[in-house]
Design an enzyme around this catalytic site. Structure first.
Site, PDB file in Angstrom:
ATOM      1  N   ARG A   1       0.839  -1.194   0.000  1.00 26.93           N
ATOM      2  CA  ARG A   1       0.000   0.000   0.000  1.00 26.93           C
ATOM      3  C   ARG A   1       0.878   1.249   0.000  1.00 26.93           C
ATOM      4  O   ARG A   1       2.027   1.236   0.458  1.00 26.93           O
ATOM      5  CB  ARG A   1      -0.924   0.009   1.210  1.00 26.93           C
ATOM      6  CG  ARG A   1      -1.938  -1.138   1.245  1.00 26.93           C
ATOM      7  CD  ARG A   1      -2.825  -1.019   2.468  1.00 26.93           C
ATOM      8  NE  ARG A   1      -3.820  -2.086   2.536  1.00 26.93           N
ATOM      9  CZ  ARG A   1      -3.634  -3.248   3.133  1.00 26.93           C
ATOM     10  NH1 ARG A   1      -2.476  -3.500   3.731  1.00 26.93           N
ATOM     11  NH2 ARG A   1      -4.593  -4.160   3.148  1.00 26.93           N
TER      12      ARG A   1
ATOM     13  N   LYS B   1      -2.374  -0.185   7.860  1.00 21.52           N
ATOM     14  CA  LYS B   1      -3.826  -0.297   7.837  1.00 21.52           C
ATOM     15  C   LYS B   1      -4.327  -1.355   8.814  1.00 21.52           C
ATOM     16  O   LYS B   1      -5.355  -1.167   9.473  1.00 21.52           O
ATOM     17  CB  LYS B   1      -4.301  -0.631   6.428  1.00 21.52           C
ATOM     18  CG  LYS B   1      -5.817  -0.681   6.297  1.00 21.52           C
ATOM     19  CD  LYS B   1      -6.246  -0.872   4.859  1.00 21.52           C
ATOM     20  CE  LYS B   1      -7.771  -0.875   4.735  1.00 21.52           C
ATOM     21  NZ  LYS B   1      -8.206  -1.016   3.320  1.00 21.52           N
TER      22      LYS B   1
ATOM     23  N   HIS C   1      -3.057   2.625  -5.875  1.00 19.77           N
ATOM     24  CA  HIS C   1      -3.705   1.364  -5.517  1.00 19.77           C
ATOM     25  C   HIS C   1      -4.004   0.521  -6.754  1.00 19.77           C
ATOM     26  O   HIS C   1      -4.135  -0.703  -6.656  1.00 19.77           O
ATOM     27  CB  HIS C   1      -5.007   1.638  -4.751  1.00 19.77           C
ATOM     28  CG  HIS C   1      -5.480   0.475  -3.946  1.00 19.77           C
ATOM     29  ND1 HIS C   1      -5.029   0.211  -2.673  1.00 19.77           N
ATOM     30  CD2 HIS C   1      -6.363  -0.520  -4.235  1.00 19.77           C
ATOM     31  CE1 HIS C   1      -5.607  -0.870  -2.208  1.00 19.77           C
ATOM     32  NE2 HIS C   1      -6.424  -1.347  -3.142  1.00 19.77           N
TER      33      HIS C   1
ATOM     34  N   ARG D   1      -1.516  -2.151  -7.222  1.00 19.70           N
ATOM     35  CA  ARG D   1      -1.783  -3.268  -6.321  1.00 19.70           C
ATOM     36  C   ARG D   1      -2.856  -4.182  -6.920  1.00 19.70           C
ATOM     37  O   ARG D   1      -2.736  -5.411  -6.872  1.00 19.70           O
ATOM     38  CB  ARG D   1      -2.218  -2.709  -4.963  1.00 19.70           C
ATOM     39  CG  ARG D   1      -2.571  -3.706  -3.887  1.00 19.70           C
ATOM     40  CD  ARG D   1      -2.874  -2.921  -2.607  1.00 19.70           C
ATOM     41  NE  ARG D   1      -3.538  -3.715  -1.592  1.00 19.70           N
ATOM     42  CZ  ARG D   1      -2.926  -4.441  -0.669  1.00 19.70           C
ATOM     43  NH1 ARG D   1      -1.606  -4.483  -0.657  1.00 19.70           N
ATOM     44  NH2 ARG D   1      -3.602  -5.117   0.230  1.00 19.70           N
TER      45      ARG D   1
ATOM     46  N   HIS E   1      -4.121  -9.203   3.224  1.00 20.37           N
ATOM     47  CA  HIS E   1      -5.529  -9.122   3.624  1.00 20.37           C
ATOM     48  C   HIS E   1      -5.785 -10.037   4.816  1.00 20.37           C
ATOM     49  O   HIS E   1      -5.286 -11.162   4.867  1.00 20.37           O
ATOM     50  CB  HIS E   1      -6.447  -9.536   2.473  1.00 20.37           C
ATOM     51  CG  HIS E   1      -6.501  -8.543   1.363  1.00 20.37           C
ATOM     52  ND1 HIS E   1      -6.912  -8.845   0.079  1.00 20.37           N
ATOM     53  CD2 HIS E   1      -6.197  -7.212   1.343  1.00 20.37           C
ATOM     54  CE1 HIS E   1      -6.867  -7.770  -0.676  1.00 20.37           C
ATOM     55  NE2 HIS E   1      -6.433  -6.769   0.063  1.00 20.37           N
TER      56      HIS E   1
ATOM     57  N   TYR F   1     -10.975  -8.908  -6.545  1.00 20.21           N
ATOM     58  CA  TYR F   1     -10.084  -8.975  -7.695  1.00 20.21           C
ATOM     59  C   TYR F   1     -10.465 -10.079  -8.667  1.00 20.21           C
ATOM     60  O   TYR F   1      -9.895 -10.168  -9.765  1.00 20.21           O
ATOM     61  CB  TYR F   1      -8.641  -9.156  -7.217  1.00 20.21           C
ATOM     62  CG  TYR F   1      -8.173  -8.001  -6.361  1.00 20.21           C
ATOM     63  CD1 TYR F   1      -8.035  -6.721  -6.897  1.00 20.21           C
ATOM     64  CD2 TYR F   1      -7.897  -8.178  -5.011  1.00 20.21           C
ATOM     65  CE1 TYR F   1      -7.635  -5.653  -6.110  1.00 20.21           C
ATOM     66  CE2 TYR F   1      -7.486  -7.115  -4.222  1.00 20.21           C
ATOM     67  CZ  TYR F   1      -7.355  -5.855  -4.777  1.00 20.21           C
ATOM     68  OH  TYR F   1      -6.961  -4.804  -3.999  1.00 20.21           O
TER      69      TYR F   1
END
Length: 333
Positions: free
Chosen positions: A170, A195, A268, A271, A294, A303
C-alpha cells in the site's frame, strides 16, 4: 531572502489550512474523544480520519453559532451532512461512520442530551461493488519508461513504482518504509502494515532491490531521516500523503495513456494489477490474499472481477439451458 540568509530554499507548495484550534465549548469533549480513540487501539489512519471529521463538525457547528455540545440539534447535523451531498456514496459512508463514533461517544459520556447518532441516515454501500482499475503489461512498461532515471527524484519514483508493481504494498506502507525494514541478506522487506497493524514479509526481487540501491547511492538527499523514500524539495523529510499518487498520474500522462472510463487509477491500481496478474497465472486466492496482506479472504475476492479470461469460462450458453417449448405455444395450448 531565505536563501541568502540560510543557503536553503524551502518550497512552500500549496497553502495549508491553519492548525486546528478547538473552540472553548468543545475542548474537554474533543480531548476526551481523541484519548478514547488511541486507547481503543485503532490504526493510525482510522484515528486520523475520525479526528479530521470531528474537527470539521466542530468548526461547522461554531460557524452556526452552536457554542457547546449540549446545544447541538439534529438540524445542525443534517446541515453538516448536506455539505457532502455531491460526494461519492463511499466517501459519505466514511463520514457517517466517523460521525457515529463521535456523536455516540458524546452521548455515552453525557456531553449531549440526546443520542444524535440515531438520527444519522444509513447508506447501503455494496461490498466490493466496483471493479478495480488494472493496467496491461505494455502500459506498465510505458509508465516506467516515462521516468527520467537520471534525475534524483526520478530514481525515487522508479523505485517506488517498481516496488508497488512487484510487491503490491500500500502507498502508506511505502511512504513509511524504513531502512531497518529491509533485510538485504535475506532479500526481503519486513514491516508492520499501517492499515491492519499486522506484520508482513515481502520478497525483495532483484530489479526492485537494485532500483532502491541506485536511489540510495545516487539520488536520495543526505538527510538524517530513517525513511527510505523522502521529499526532494526542502524541507526534506518523509513523503506526504498525495505525493506518490501525483507522481504516478504525471507519468501516465507523459506515457500518453488514455485513462478515460478507467475509474480511480491511483497507486492502488498497481496493487490491483498485481492481484489480477496472479489470478491470471493461476495463483490460488489464499496465496493472493497473503501476498496483499488481507486479513479476510473476502476482501481479496473483489479482484476476481478483473480476471476476464477465467470469468469467460463461467459464462453460460442461454440456448443450451432453454427448456423445450411444446407444440401449440409456451403453455401447450
Amino acid at each position: 531572502m531565505k536563501y541568502q540568509e540560510e543557503g536553503l530554499h524551502c518550497h512552500t507548495g500549496h497553502a495549508k489550512r491553519p492548525p486546528f484550534s478547538c473552540p472553548e465549548g468543545y475542548g474537554d469533549e474533543y480531548e476526551s474523544y481523541m484519548k478514547s480513540l488511541h486507547e481503543a487501539g485503532l490504526s493510525e489512519s482510522t484515528i486520523l480520519t475520525r479526528r479530521d471529521k470531528a474537527q470539521a463538525l466542530i468548526l461547522f457547528l461554531q460557524s452556526r453559532g452552536v457554542e457547546a455540545t449540549d446545544a447541538i440539534t439534529q438540524a445542525d447535523i443534517d446541515a453538516f451532512l448536506m455539505l457532502y451531498i455531491n460526494n461519492t456514496i463511499k466517501y459519505r459512508e466514511a463520514i457517517l461512520c466517523a460521525l457515529r463514533s463521535f456523536l455516540g461517544y458524546m452521548y455515552e459520556k453525557g456531553y449531549t442530551l440526546t443520542n444524535l447518532k440515531e438520527g444519522l441516515p444509513h447508506l447501503r454501500v455494496p461490498r466490493n461493488g466496483g471493479i478495480p482499475c488494472t493496467w496491461k503489461k505494455e502500459e506498465l512498461v510505458a509508465i516506467l519508461d516515462a521516468i527520467d532515471r537520471e534525475d534524483p527524484a526520478g530514481k525515487r519514483d522508479y523505485a517506488v513504482l517498481l516496488l508497488t508493481i512487484q510487491s503490491g504494498l500500500r502507498a502508506g506502507d511505502i511512504r513509511n518504509l524504513r531502512m531497518s525494514d529491509i533485510d538485504w541478506n535475506q532479500k526481503k522487506i519486513h514491516l508492520v502494515m499501517g492499515k491492519t497493524g499486522q506484520p508482513i514479509d515481502v520478497p525483495l526481487l532483484d530489479p526492485v532491490g537494485w532500483s532502491i540501491i541506485d536511489y540510495l547511492k545516487n539520488g536520495r538527499p543526505a538527510v538524517s531521516h530513517d525513511h527510505v523514500f523522502v521529499r526532494h524539495r526542502a524541507p526534506f523529510g518523509p513523503l506526504g500523503g498525495s505525493g506518490l499518487g501525483t507522481a504516478l498520474r504525471r507519468y501516465i500522462v507523459k506515457a500518453g495513456i488514455d485513462t478515460k472510463g478507467r475509474g480511480h487509477h491511483g497507486l492502488h491500481s498497481l496493487r490491483s494489477t498485481l492481484a489480477g496478474n496472479m489470478l491470471t497465472s493461476g495463483a490460488p486466492l489464499p496465496v493472493i490474499s497473503q501476498t496483499l496482506g488481507h486479513q479476510d479472504i473476502k476482501t481479496t475476492e473483489i479482484y476476481l472481477k478483473v480476471d476476464v479470461e477465467h470469468l469467460r469460462r463461467c459464462a453460460l450458453d442461454p440456448d443450451a439451458y432453454r427448456a423445450p417449448v411444446a407444440e401449440g405455444g409456451a403453455c401447450g395450448a
